[in-house]
Design an enzyme around this catalytic site. Structure first.
Site: not given
Ligand code: C5P
Length: 208
Positions: A22-24
């Protein structure tokens, strides 16, 4: 009013039963845009990846996890929309295989095979009769150059660029808009205010 389809938040690409990539992305900008469009009188469908935000007041809300699920949801909704605003931070890659059991730790390097995800915005913008497509470009450097290139490659009338290190998770940001008329800067402000200005800008472009 116009019918607006929005993607927001990150996508989550599962590795095994308990892990994933997942990214931020917090989803704040996409949710703010959904609210601003709704307040401007649009009929809004919001397709969102996993975020920790209260659900905004929109006509239709669809919750998804992975990029592939987001694409399927977009395909279902896109025929009925006039404007597509792609704010989602879609993961560029997903693990090639999903392991339904928790992968056990061994004292060895672990190699994950990743495969590219579909580009949802590219797909929509290249439909035979595409809606008015708005893209986002979060970059850590060469903001103008990379954003212009994405606008051209994805065939977008409007792309919104911001600096990833400044925008990610924050309540405020600075947006740089690139359209056929050139470059417009929306100076640092709360994302809710920037969303309002962006919706206004899109409205003006559609009047032309
Ligand atoms: O990831 P990239 O910088 O190419 O993203 C630019 C735009 O394309 C964003 O608006 C993003 O929502 C969209 N995108 C997408 N599907 C992807 C990658 C990006 O819709 N797989």
């Amino acid at each position: 009013g116009k019918r607006v389809l929005i993607t927001a938040g990150p996508t989550f690409e599962a590795i095994d039963a308990v892990r994933g990539i997942i990214n931020l992305s917090s989803g704040k900008m996409g949710y703010a845009i959904a609210s601003a469009a709704s307040n401007a009188g649009a009929t809004v469908t919001l397709i969102a990846g996993p975020v920790h935000l209260p659900k905004p007041a929109v006509q239709k809300f669809v919750s998804v996890t992975s990029a592939e699920q987001m694409l399927e949801a977009v395909k279902k909704e896109v025929d009925d929309c006039d404007i597509f605003i792609s704010v989602a931070a879609v993961a560029d890659y997903r693990p090639q295989t999903y392991e339904p059991q928790k992968i056990k730790k061994v004292n060895q390097p672990l190699t994950l095979e990743l495969v590219p995800n579909p580009d949802i915005l590219h797909y929509v913008a290249h439909l035979e009769k595409p809606p008015f497509c708005v893209g986002f470009a979060a970059e850590t450097e060469k903001l103008d150059q990379y954003a212009q290139k994405k606008r051209q490659q994805k065939r977008l009338p409007l792309i919104v660029a911001n600096l990833a290190q400044e925008a990610m998770g924050a309540n405020e940001s600075t947006l740089i808009l690139f359209d056929d008329q050139g470059k417009h800067i929306l100076p640092q402000a709360p994302k809710t205010e920037l969303a309002r200005q962006l919706i206004k800008h899109i409205g003006l472009l559609l009047e032309k």
